[in-house]
Scaffold this active site. Structure first.
Site, mmCIF file in Angstrom:
data_model
loop_
_atom_site.group_PDB
_atom_site.id
_atom_site.type_symbol
_atom_site.label_atom_id
_atom_site.label_comp_id
_atom_site.label_asym_id
_atom_site.label_seq_id
_atom_site.Cartn_x
_atom_site.Cartn_y
_atom_site.Cartn_z
ATOM 1 N N ARG A 244 0.843 -1.192 0.000
ATOM 2 C CA ARG A 244 0.000 0.000 0.000
ATOM 3 C C ARG A 244 0.880 1.244 0.000
ATOM 4 N NH1 ARG A 244 -3.579 -2.926 -1.211
ATOM 5 N NH2 ARG A 244 -5.710 -3.046 -0.362
ATOM 6 N N GLU B 18 -4.611 7.250 -4.066
ATOM 7 C CA GLU B 18 -4.986 6.651 -5.350
ATOM 8 C C GLU B 18 -6.451 6.957 -5.630
ATOM 9 O OE1 GLU B 18 -4.118 2.482 -5.372
ATOM 10 O OE2 GLU B 18 -1.958 2.772 -5.301
ATOM 11 N N HIS C 179 -1.206 -0.065 -9.570
ATOM 12 C CA HIS C 179 -1.854 -0.960 -8.598
ATOM 13 C C HIS C 179 -2.571 -2.108 -9.310
ATOM 14 C CE1 HIS C 179 -3.433 -0.892 -4.194
ATOM 15 N NE2 HIS C 179 -3.062 -2.098 -4.579
#
Length: 321
Positions: free
Chosen positions: A239, A268, A292
């Site tokens: 993360r 994000e 991601h």
């Protein structure tokens, strides 16, 4: 009839020909959404199905006490206020381990891309010519993964999968985790324990595999980058919050580390003004970013969707999730 509100897009279900029971009512809500939007959609809903990056705040959960379960599509559930759900007796479920192999594969890919500067080579061959690029990179030198010391920060499910794959390369593997596995597991994985400060200082590649907790938020910031080798490569497929984004941008600008390869940023989606998207050309050449997607293989999505619907059916039938 049961009612589902899903922030996981309808097109994903259609792509893989996976469906909720025909008699269930399904409402799809588009992200980003406000708390009020989600509350309105979840009125009288039985299940809330969320993309792992989409939030469910305490305000939403407390306004929707009829929910029988909140299910996130992937592994992470840090965007859901679990304590608020717990207070109301609403289980929060995830798809633990569903994409471990996919993320581990991507991690190795980022290690290789970061070491060999794959993206930069591709761009420079196309813009500057094959010969000029070849001379530049041969002069700079490069290293083989097998000869490097890799440090895994976190040896949970994904960290173990990365270790399994790295073992085949023959590199030295160390790890740090607040919860150490048994000596038998360490031996099977061929990994050795290091305290975090020692791992950061000694390893050629530092790869992050921990969840977002109060103890891991900005786990990597200026002191850690100052302690790393100048030749070290940082990998993050966990993360973005675990890395202080401004501190990493500064480290890359000042050449404190060789480079970084990231599958996740914070926040994000990353805004245009994000510090890691506005580096100087030299610093940018030492940063590889993917959006991601490490765990988003078709195979992983199929498992996620099928498992989630199966879990909802269990609850609908009065069973434990």
């Amino acid at each position: 009839m049961f009612k589902v509100v899903s922030s996981v897009i309808k097109q994903r279900f259609e792509k893989f020909n996976i469906h909720f029971p025909q008699e269930w009512a399904v409402t799809y809500i588009k992200s980003p959404y406000s708390d009020d939007d989600l509350i309105a959609a979840c009125k009288n809903a039985d299940f809330l199905f969320l993309n792992s990056t989409h939030p469910a705040s305490a305000q939403v959960i407390e306004a929707c006490p009829n929910l029988k379960m909140i299910h996130v599509e992937g592994v992470g559930y840090d965007k859901v206020d679990v304590e608020a759900a717990k207070a109301l007796g609403i289980p929060v479920c995830n798809n633990r381990a569903v994409n471990n192999g996919a993320v581990a594969e991507h991690t190795i890919g980022l290690m290789l891309a970061g070491l060999r500067r794959t993206a930069v080579c591709d761009t420079q061959v196309k813009t500057e010519g094959f010969g000029a690029c070849q001379q530049k990179f041969m002069a700079a030198g490069q290293h083989e993964l097998a000869d490097l010391h890799v440090g895994l920060v976190g040896i949970g499910a994904i960290g173990k999968e990365v270790a399994i794959r790295l073992k085949a390369w023959g590199c030295k593997i160390s790890y740090y985790d607040a919860f150490r596995p048994t000596p038998e597991v360490e031996e099977a994985l061929d990994v050795s324990y290091l305290e975090l400060d020692d791992l950061i200082r000694e390893c050629d590649i530092v790869s992050i595999h921990v969840p977002v907790l109060s103890s891991t938020f900005h786990m990597f910031s200026t002191p850690q980058f100052d302690a790393m080798k100048e030749s070290a490569l940082l990998i993050n497929t966990a993360r973005g919050e675990i890395i202080d984004q401004m501190a990493l941008a500064d480290a890359l600008e000042k050449g404190k580390i060789y480079g970084a390869a990231l599958d996740t940023l914070y926040p994000e989606p990353a805004p245009a003004y994000h510090p890691l998207l506005n580096l100087s050309p030299e610093a940018s050449s030492r940063l590889t970013i993917t959006p991601h997607v490490g765990g988003t293989t078709d195979e992983a999505f199929i498992r996620m969707l099928k498992n989630s619907i199966k879990n909802m059916l269990r609850v609908a039938n009065g069973e434990q999730p």
